[in-house]
Design a protein around this motif. Structure first.
Motif, PDB file in Angstrom:
ATOM      1  N   THR B 246      30.821  41.143  39.023  1.00 58.65           N
ATOM      2  CA  THR B 246      29.643  40.899  39.427  1.00 58.65           C
ATOM      3  C   THR B 246      29.035  42.029  40.313  1.00 58.65           C
ATOM      4  OG1 THR B 246      30.009  39.287  41.011  1.00 58.65           O
ATOM      5  CG2 THR B 246      29.409  38.295  38.743  1.00 58.65           C
ATOM      6  N   GLY B 247      29.636  43.155  40.406  1.00 60.21           N
ATOM      7  CA  GLY B 247      29.515  44.270  41.303  1.00 60.21           C
ATOM      8  C   GLY B 247      29.839  43.793  42.794  1.00 60.21           C
ATOM      9  N   TRP B 248      31.098  43.485  42.661  1.00 56.30           N
ATOM     10  CA  TRP B 248      31.704  42.863  44.116  1.00 56.30           C
ATOM     11  C   TRP B 248      30.526  41.922  44.871  1.00 56.30           C
ATOM     12  CZ3 TRP B 248      36.220  44.265  44.046  1.00 56.30           C
ATOM     13  CH2 TRP B 248      36.941  45.402  43.524  1.00 56.30           C
ATOM     14  N   GLY B 249      30.421  40.796  44.064  1.00 57.30           N
ATOM     15  CA  GLY B 249      29.682  39.650  44.625  1.00 57.30           C
ATOM     16  C   GLY B 249      30.422  38.848  45.526  1.00 57.30           C
ATOM     17  N   LEU B 250      29.588  38.441  46.639  1.00 59.89           N
ATOM     18  CA  LEU B 250      30.267  37.495  47.627  1.00 59.89           C
ATOM     19  C   LEU B 250      29.960  36.130  47.289  1.00 59.89           C
ATOM     20  CD1 LEU B 250      29.813  38.347  51.550  1.00 59.89           C
ATOM     21  CD2 LEU B 250      30.342  36.050  50.435  1.00 59.89           C
ATOM     22  N   GLU B 251      30.684  35.354  46.807  1.00 55.55           N
ATOM     23  CA  GLU B 251      30.377  33.923  46.417  1.00 55.55           C
ATOM     24  C   GLU B 251      30.762  32.915  47.302  1.00 55.55           C
ATOM     25  OE1 GLU B 251      28.811  33.428  43.590  1.00 55.55           O
ATOM     26  OE2 GLU B 251      29.096  35.437  42.620  1.00 55.55           O
ATOM     27  N   ILE B 252      29.855  32.029  47.630  1.00 54.47           N
ATOM     28  CA  ILE B 252      29.921  30.914  48.738  1.00 54.47           C
ATOM     29  C   ILE B 252      31.112  30.031  48.236  1.00 54.47           C
ATOM     30  CG2 ILE B 252      28.759  29.211  50.220  1.00 54.47           C
ATOM     31  CD1 ILE B 252      27.682  31.884  50.479  1.00 54.47           C
ATOM     32  N   SER B 253      31.269  29.614  47.059  1.00 54.15           N
ATOM     33  CA  SER B 253      32.320  28.863  46.527  1.00 54.15           C
ATOM     34  C   SER B 253      33.679  29.445  46.977  1.00 54.15           C
ATOM     35  CB  SER B 253      32.038  28.691  45.044  1.00 54.15           C
ATOM     36  OG  SER B 253      32.167  29.878  44.225  1.00 54.15           O
ATOM     37  N   GLU B 254      33.681  30.665  46.813  1.00 54.32           N
ATOM     38  CA  GLU B 254      35.022  31.449  47.142  1.00 54.32           C
ATOM     39  C   GLU B 254      35.272  31.415  48.618  1.00 54.32           C
ATOM     40  OE1 GLU B 254      37.550  32.823  45.835  1.00 54.32           O
ATOM     41  OE2 GLU B 254      38.517  34.024  47.379  1.00 54.32           O
ATOM     42  N   ASN B 279      32.197  48.007  52.402  1.00 55.52           N
ATOM     43  CA  ASN B 279      33.213  49.267  52.569  1.00 55.52           C
ATOM     44  C   ASN B 279      34.413  48.587  52.340  1.00 55.52           C
ATOM     45  OD1 ASN B 279      35.272  51.156  53.194  1.00 55.52           O
ATOM     46  ND2 ASN B 279      34.621  51.226  55.460  1.00 55.52           N
ATOM     47  N   PRO B 280      35.216  48.981  51.245  1.00 55.42           N
ATOM     48  CA  PRO B 280      35.014  50.252  50.361  1.00 55.42           C
ATOM     49  C   PRO B 280      34.275  50.056  49.053  1.00 55.42           C
ATOM     50  CG  PRO B 280      37.163  48.916  49.660  1.00 55.42           C
ATOM     51  CD  PRO B 280      36.526  48.162  50.664  1.00 55.42           C
ATOM     52  N   THR B 281      33.735  48.845  49.017  1.00 57.17           N
ATOM     53  CA  THR B 281      32.992  48.551  47.410  1.00 57.17           C
ATOM     54  C   THR B 281      31.484  49.002  47.400  1.00 57.17           C
ATOM     55  OG1 THR B 281      32.725  46.427  48.755  1.00 57.17           O
ATOM     56  CG2 THR B 281      34.566  46.657  47.201  1.00 57.17           C
ATOM     57  N   GLY B 282      30.907  49.354  48.413  1.00 56.54           N
ATOM     58  CA  GLY B 282      29.412  50.003  48.265  1.00 56.54           C
ATOM     59  C   GLY B 282      28.421  49.032  47.776  1.00 56.54           C
ATOM     60  N   GLN B 283      28.613  47.706  47.854  1.00 58.98           N
ATOM     61  CA  GLN B 283      27.780  46.671  47.089  1.00 58.98           C
ATOM     62  C   GLN B 283      26.514  46.390  48.600  1.00 58.98           C
ATOM     63  OE1 GLN B 283      30.115  45.951  48.360  1.00 58.98           O
ATOM     64  NE2 GLN B 283      30.406  43.544  48.794  1.00 58.98           N
ATOM     65  N   VAL B 284      25.227  46.158  47.923  1.00 59.42           N
ATOM     66  CA  VAL B 284      24.242  45.790  49.169  1.00 59.42           C
ATOM     67  C   VAL B 284      23.902  44.268  48.920  1.00 59.42           C
ATOM     68  CG1 VAL B 284      22.002  46.371  50.234  1.00 59.42           C
ATOM     69  CG2 VAL B 284      23.309  48.181  49.536  1.00 59.42           C
ATOM     70  N   LEU B 285      24.245  43.556  49.846  1.00 58.94           N
ATOM     71  CA  LEU B 285      23.904  41.925  49.453  1.00 58.94           C
ATOM     72  C   LEU B 285      22.308  41.645  49.320  1.00 58.94           C
ATOM     73  CD1 LEU B 285      26.255  40.488  52.277  1.00 58.94           C
ATOM     74  CD2 LEU B 285      26.711  40.889  49.851  1.00 58.94           C
ATOM     75  N   ALA B 286      22.006  40.871  48.547  1.00 57.60           N
ATOM     76  CA  ALA B 286      20.917  40.213  48.317  1.00 57.60           C
ATOM     77  C   ALA B 286      20.182  39.468  49.375  1.00 57.60           C
ATOM     78  CB  ALA B 286      20.536  39.688  46.929  1.00 57.60           C
ATOM     79  N   GLU B 287      19.260  39.423  49.837  1.00 56.67           N
ATOM     80  CA  GLU B 287      18.688  38.483  50.937  1.00 56.67           C
ATOM     81  C   GLU B 287      19.051  37.046  50.900  1.00 56.67           C
ATOM     82  OE1 GLU B 287      14.808  39.134  52.065  1.00 56.67           O
ATOM     83  OE2 GLU B 287      14.974  38.006  54.228  1.00 56.67           O
ATOM     84  N   GLU B 288      18.953  36.683  49.622  1.00 58.34           N
ATOM     85  CA  GLU B 288      19.232  35.212  49.267  1.00 58.34           C
ATOM     86  C   GLU B 288      20.689  34.865  49.426  1.00 58.34           C
ATOM     87  OE1 GLU B 288      17.576  32.567  48.834  1.00 58.34           O
ATOM     88  OE2 GLU B 288      19.095  31.494  48.385  1.00 58.34           O
ATOM     89  N   ASN B 289      21.514  35.782  49.392  1.00 64.18           N
ATOM     90  CA  ASN B 289      23.028  35.682  49.448  1.00 64.18           C
ATOM     91  C   ASN B 289      23.207  35.595  50.853  1.00 64.18           C
ATOM     92  OD1 ASN B 289      25.694  37.691  48.010  1.00 64.18           O
ATOM     93  ND2 ASN B 289      25.742  35.433  48.665  1.00 64.18           N
ATOM     94  N   GLN B 290      22.562  36.385  51.721  1.00 67.02           N
ATOM     95  CA  GLN B 290      22.718  36.494  53.007  1.00 67.02           C
ATOM     96  C   GLN B 290      22.191  35.129  53.723  1.00 67.02           C
ATOM     97  OE1 GLN B 290      20.917  40.465  53.560  1.00 67.02           O
ATOM     98  NE2 GLN B 290      22.195  40.486  55.052  1.00 67.02           N
ATOM     99  N   ARG B 291      21.288  34.475  53.087  1.00 67.60           N
ATOM    100  CA  ARG B 291      20.920  33.268  53.466  1.00 67.60           C
ATOM    101  C   ARG B 291      22.082  32.170  53.474  1.00 67.60           C
ATOM    102  NH1 ARG B 291      15.107  32.348  54.056  1.00 67.60           N
ATOM    103  NH2 ARG B 291      13.935  34.380  53.742  1.00 67.60           N
TER     104      ARG B 291
END
Lengths: 531, 531
Positions: B246-254, B279-291
């Motif tokens: 998912t483009g180096w997604g950051l999942e809360i479940s993980e 870094n090194p993955t270059g993704q930019v987090l979505a605001e909702e994900n940051q919340r």
């Protein structure tokens, strides 16, 4: 008022000591074995999977144990007074705060060396060198040096990370400077450029200290970076006392005695710290004494950590600085015979470029595997800042006879050094004129460390105020005069003796007022507490 | 060839593991409990009053365990090749080494921002401001800014140590810059100026990690500063995996899964590291994900360590950088509700001033006693270098519309950022055109992290060469093309997958040649090892 070890932190450390069933000594004891073992039991007791709130109770205990007096409580009080002075100028019996607590010459009005700053400005803004006006604004040798340095840097850019050990061309220049100083070869691959001497010291402590069973021999009084760094890395400070009666002499018999005592307590002593010229004590070691120290380290297998940041600051006409590297080589010890680290900084000397955070360590006698580990630790922080790297090379290779800048450079350098020598003498005489105060000569460095014979009533008053007697004296001095000095208890001293450290750095026009204010305060203080 | 963990060091670590009666997992296991307990027994076994020789066997094991791939073996090989190229230019199938291993733009020809360098040069050599020629060489707003900054410094001197937290006036400017960025207040007393982001990260690890029972949640792949710093401070790296699909997604479940697993192993997890842009993955987090991340930290009591050094480096038109501070405040969490540290650096962004070693951390949510400990640790290193401090203030307060320098500044800034976006796209496309390679978009930061599907025979060849398969690929690439990339194994990755990190920093005229050389090498390599 900011406190370095907060009240709760102190209580926590105290509680831990009390809980320890093997507790035999107090926190202030010299070897801290009880605190160390209780430390361990605390760590294990405190293990808990739930994430605790972040309070001092849940921070790394090594950090809580660390103290750094030079920027400690007295500085917080001084900063508060300074704000007060601005808000209510008439409320205090003085108009300004005089910071004599820290070796920070340019904060007190010392001007930087013109050649150094010309080179730095040109390296940071090389576009200047394409403009004709630059030839009237900068000296020819500054321009030449800046061009040479830019050619040595990746991308010709002060904005690029360098190799982790520092820019090779600058290390070549520094090695040549060491050779010129010592008359013995220096290898650029032995030079690690650092952000000042402090990060170099931290790096050595990090490499050598495995646990609280590893000890580092340090002079007392010492520059408290050493005790702070040893605490942060979880090692044991092994004290050796300098002899005040012989001008802060470093006796080999004392080193042997403390080494033996530490070993009997199960401490593996790994290194000996020598500060020459001394901080806070200002003595300059005799070459014969240095030879004995080298023999001692050789025999005992200790790493010699030579803090030589004051190598340019020698004022006594009969004294001379000898690097430990030169002493080792002149004794016939080669690169493989002695484990030696020499620390140098751009912050001291006649230049006093503290804010630039530049310096280097020259590392000799370690095998290539160990050197690989030095390199790795340096690489984790990427590299030292490039302006500091450039300045380190300039300090070790200033203008030479014949260079356009030479006369100006010489006049700036000698002006500063001669003035420092005069200030040292004036303050030393002033301290020795105070009743109950004796002060050794500042042969070198930037400090005087007078001893105060405090009346019993003053010691009692300090106890009531929950302060060390010299800290009590220093706070009273600050509140009465605006003069900031560091209590001797921050450096360590023979128990029952009291001192303070005072820099020789205020500009000469301020010195008479400092002497008057200090003398007035001192007589009043002594009268107030006369036994 | 310099090796970061020398052979003997590896053997030593291996021996320790073997000796440990509770040994159940290998050194490369993810939680290292066995190594940690054997570590302890080794330390106790090795206690010996006799001073041991200084070899890797007698160094701090925490140092031996630390690895830092960005400057690791591949860089040593590259440096050797570079020397070879100078000595024997015809011996290799390429004319130059192309360093795509490290985010160091100015080493590859990127020019610094003129306004920034004018201010730095004037602050370092204020005598220039007394000369009439200066008005033709420098812009009026550079002169004005330099004068303002000098007025904020002790002694008006870049050569003076500042307050340990950094110069107050510069912190005011930075706080105002943060407010302008976020639309929420920032307090200058929350700012700690540092020599780049790395020392700030080390400081937080030093404060939070008490023992190997304390863990820090870090993304995998991660910037290896984090694993290195955790190793040096003796803590435990708790990995959470970013989802490549998912483009180096950051999942809360993980995050929850790994937190629970760590807690079940007895690890007290103290903080969560998030690198955004990655870094090194270059993704930019979505605001909702940051919340969601903020809620997770709030609920679990974790310190949120937000590595936001690439905040200016966003290339995807549909993405935007949101600071975690802004996200917290917009959720209604005030200064006391969330423990947040945001790291910023002058090394990244459009300016890329790596060699200056400047940066800051904004520290919110900690009580005053804890803050006192932050201040103490900062004070042991005296202060961050002043040029880096100045640059941090400039980065957070560049020229504004109406200032003399504004147009020039804007054109330099946008020229660099647009070019970086083009380079990212070209390289991303080139990687995706390689057979067996897939590469996510570089939405931000300075890197691409393509995945290589390596043939079994190549994996076997790597095993025979005692290298990780991606390290084998990277070394072969270097030797064939002069291109330096960092193997994915240096950042961590899902076991059995292989990657490398390649910066987008070579100047645009070099990119076509890089693409050609890379494609040629890749097809030959894949043909050689075809299953």
């Amino acid at each position: 008022m900011r406190k370095f070890v907060g009240e709760r932190a102190k209580r926590l450390i105290h509680t831990v000591v009390k809980f320890n069933p093997y507790h035999t000594t107090t926190f202030s004891s010299s070897n801290n074995t009880s605190l160390r073992s209780s430390f361990r039991s605390y760590t294990i007791m405190a293990s808990n999977v739930a994430t605790p709130p972040v309070t001092v109770d849940s921070l790394n205990l090594k950090v809580l144990k660390c103290e750094y007096a030079v920027r400690g409580e007295i500085v917080s009080v001084a900063q508060k007074l300074q704000q007060d002075l601005q808000a209510n100028p008439g409320d205090h019996p003085f108009q300004e705060i005089l910071y004599c607590n820290i070796g920070n010459p340019q904060s007190l009005g010392q001007k930087p060396i013109t050649f150094f700053r010309e080179v730095l400005a040109l390296c940071d803004h090389p576009a200047l060198m394409d403009k004709k006006e630059t030839n009237t604004l900068f000296s020819a040798d500054s321009i030449k040096r800046a061009l040479m340095i830019l050619d040595q840097m990746p991308g010709r850019a002060t904005g690029a990370y360098s190799q982790s050990q520092g820019i090779k061309g600058l290390r070549d220049t520094i090695a040549a400077g060491i050779e010129a100083r010592d008359g013995f070869p220096a290898d650029p691959n032995d030079i690690f450029l650092t952000d000042g001497a402090s990060p170099g010291v931290h790096m050595m402590m990090q490499l050598l200290i495995r646990s609280e069973n590893d000890g580092i021999l340090c002079p007392i009084p010492q520059y408290p970076l050493y005790s702070a760094s040893i605490a942060l890395h979880g090692g044991t400070l092994v004290r050796y006392y300098l002899d005040e009666a012989t001008g802060w002499g470093l006796e080999i018999s004392e080193l042997k005695k403390q080494l033996e005592a530490a070993r009997q307590k199960g401490i593996t002593v790994r290194a000996l710290v020598v500060i020459n010229p001394g901080n806070p004590t200002g003595q300059v070691l005799a070459e014969e004494n240095q030879r004995q120290i080298v023999e001692f380290c050789k025999k005992e297998g200790l790493v010699l950590l030579a803090d030589e940041v004051y190598q340019e600051n020698v004022y006594a006409p009969d004294k001379e600085f000898h690097s430990f590297k030169k002493v080792c080589r002149s004794m016939g010890y080669g690169v493989k015979d002695i484990l030696l680290v020499s620390f140098q900084s751009v912050s001291k000397g006649y230049h006093g470029e503290c804010g630039k955070r530049g310096g280097y360590m020259e590392v000799t006698g370690f095998n290539s595997e160990v050197r690989g580990q030095f390199y790795k630790v340096a690489s984790v922080n990427l590299c030292a800042n490039i302006s500091g790297q450039i300045l380190s090379s300039l300090v070790m290779s200033p203008p030479k006879d014949g260079d356009k800048s030479y006369d100006g450079y010489l006049s700036e350098r000698d002006g500063i050094l001669k003035s420092l020598a005069r200030r040292a003498k004036t303050l030393e005489d002033a301290f020795n004129n105070l009743k109950g105060v004796t002060c050794n000569k500042a042969e070198g460095a930037m400090y005087l460390f007078p001893r105060i014979d405090l009346p019993k009533k003053a010691i009692k008053a300090a106890e009531d105020a929950k302060k060390a007697p010299d800290a009590y004296y220093a706070i009273r001095l600050l509140n009465a005069t605006g003069i900031v000095v560091v209590p001797g208890s921050g450096f360590g001293q023979v128990p029952g003796t009291w001192h303070f450290r005072c820099t020789i750095l205020p500009q000469e026009d301020k010195i008479p007022a400092i002497v008057t204010r200090l003398s007035d305060f001192h007589s009043k203080f002594m009268n107030e507490f006369r036994d």
